[in-house]
Design an enzyme around this catalytic site. Sequence first.
Site, PDB file in Angstrom:
ATOM      1  N   ASP A  19       0.823  -1.205   0.000  1.00 28.54           N
ATOM      2  CA  ASP A  19       0.000   0.000   0.000  1.00 28.54           C
ATOM      3  C   ASP A  19       0.858   1.256   0.000  1.00 28.54           C
ATOM      4  OD1 ASP A  19      -2.600   1.416   0.480  1.00 28.54           O
ATOM      5  OD2 ASP A  19      -1.617   1.939   2.361  1.00 28.54           O
ATOM      6  N   GLU A  53       1.233  -0.427  -5.157  1.00 29.80           N
ATOM      7  CA  GLU A  53       0.318   0.671  -5.431  1.00 29.80           C
ATOM      8  C   GLU A  53       1.185   1.933  -5.450  1.00 29.80           C
ATOM      9  OE1 GLU A  53      -3.440   3.184  -3.623  1.00 29.80           O
ATOM     10  OE2 GLU A  53      -1.866   2.377  -2.355  1.00 29.80           O
TER      11      GLU A  53
END
Length: 715
Positions: free
Chosen positions: A398, A451
């Site tokens: 993330d 990401e």
Amino acid sequence: MTRLPAEAYAIIEGRHSDPFRYLGLHAEGDQSVVRAFLPEASNVEAIGEHGETAPLARIHDAGLFAGTLPNGSRRYQLRARFGDNVVDLDDPYRFPPVLSDFDLYLLGEGTHQRIYDKLGAHPITLDGVEGVAFVVLAPNARRVSVVGDFNFWDARRHPMRVRGVGYWELFIPHARAGDHYKFDIIGPNGQHLPLKSDPVAFGAELRPKTASIVVDLDQIPRPQAAPSGINALGAPISIYEVHLGSWRRKGSNEWLTYRELAEQLPAYARDMGFTHLEFLPVSEHPFDGSWGYQPTGLFAPTSRFGSPADFAALVDACHREGLGVLLDWVPGHFPDDPHGLGHFDGTALYEHANPLQGRHLDWGTLIYNYGRTEVTNFLASNALFWLDRYGVDGLRVDAVASMLYLDYSRPPGGWIPNKYGGRENLEAIDFLRRFNTEVFGRFPQATTAAEESTAWPQVSRPVEFGGLGFGYKWNMGWMHDTLRYIGKDPIHRKYHHGDILFGLHYAFSENFILPLSHDEVVHGKRSILGRMPGDDWQRFANLRAYYSFMFGHPGKKLLFMGCEFGQEREWSHEHSLDWHLLEQPKYAGVQALLRDLNRLYRALPALHELDCDPAGFEWVITDDADHNVFAWIRKGNTARARCLVVANFSPNVYHDYRVRVPFGGKWREVLNSDSSHYGGSNVGNIGEVVTHEGLVPELSLTIPPLAAIFLVPES
């Protein structure tokens, strides 16, 4: 009472930093002296290994006892009277160290890849006695004690010893799996800190409670392995992204348990044709509204849905259905809850001390100090833990951009440059490269995905060639551009033709995943269906065309739960998806299309074998902006592995639309998103088209409105 040394009072007052120096068995002259601290005990005896007993004198009313043990016994027990009860006890301070010298060397060097085998709470048998070994890092603490169900949460009873560069350890006899515990810490300035949960706990209480739970990892069945090669660049990868707490609910809006999810979710994903399930973070976290992205227990599957064994059963069920399991993993930041990692030993241990480096302004969280050996070892080992102990098949990292840039979301003057004066976080870059190197080194069948929302180069290229080493990168640019395009009224789309074309300029610069994730259906962005313009028929036709475009486009696929049937409202973590919508044909039609797109994507090598290779793509029509039409050829590894994709983003039907193809002969229409089966108008090519022969073979096509068609050459 005799006059006692200062060490005795340090034990009594719960502030001794090295209790083994005073408690336990000590040779003093020609005698073996035993000292024990047992608050509330009225009498204590020492029992030698041959059964001989020796009374221990009460040398302080707080419960400090001492006496000599005859015959030089090294192993002994304590027999203590508490009121009317007499209890035989094993003294924690007679046992040898938990960590070996080699463990301490690797931990100090920061190269211990399996800290989860040593740190945390481990049920073991030591010197013939069952109990739990506790180890925690707190290098700046003056004193650390274990408190829990086994000692009335009394910090005086089990102070730990410190070894190496700050690893505190203690074996507590007869503690066991299921016990709740925390660490009671006195900081470097003598301050008494809030009770801390174990950073390497394998289980935790359900919020709002915050205690760690002893888990015997060896008793958790290992999940069956996923199919071989499931993460390969040439494999079909279609990911169903799921928030476990809101996929479905039961009764009075209650969560499904891990085992209930295991009965339903893998079978559904497999029926829908997905190849992978990706779970939003499952690590323990205190706040439901963080969706798991603010974890406090990185090694513990959240207790919201069951036990660690139950989570392992969910992974196993996914693998038995032939699905890979990916976890969202959050090494970029953590919350400042008092029981968590923040200010863990009274200092900025896991985070930076300077808020210009150590606090994330957007999320109000703390940022890991990637320049600290113990911190990067903790994070890298955590990544390996999920792959090793729970058999997951990959990690999606993330908020990578927030890790890479020191000035991420910071105002001018609100950040500290690196040693070269730049904005790149050099320590975070080194950590990400180490993370990927160790993951692929130990688990070559696994994968990682970033990401990463900027143009940082070579995110998914090997470390040895200067890359960050990820297996895949989310294609955020594709997502933003194409959603912007499809959200326009068709009459205006010709002015935004480049939004579709631009992504192919960089489509093969990384190993891309095309993400329609949870982030695109929250915070006022509307659902994917909610972005579609036009009347009700056009909205659903637009959605079907857009999904078909996505599955025909190079890159692996990711779709958030609910998108597969056209959920109307934005996602909420507090409620189930709106499964009742499937009672209406228009939503069921979208679901049927997604199922068929997944099956086509998996069945046709042309659609997946060269997803990440420019040799797998060729534009055929790029310049028909007036009609909002695009056409391209997808290619597989063999000469006739070809698929023609034609997308029409206008509401008009086009007849006798000429498209060149690489082979003459019959081409079969293998999918048409305008089929009445999906809720369309059933305009198409009646299953097949034969080329017009000439210098270049051409197909004369009927192109349905707001739709995409897929054609393959007859073999």
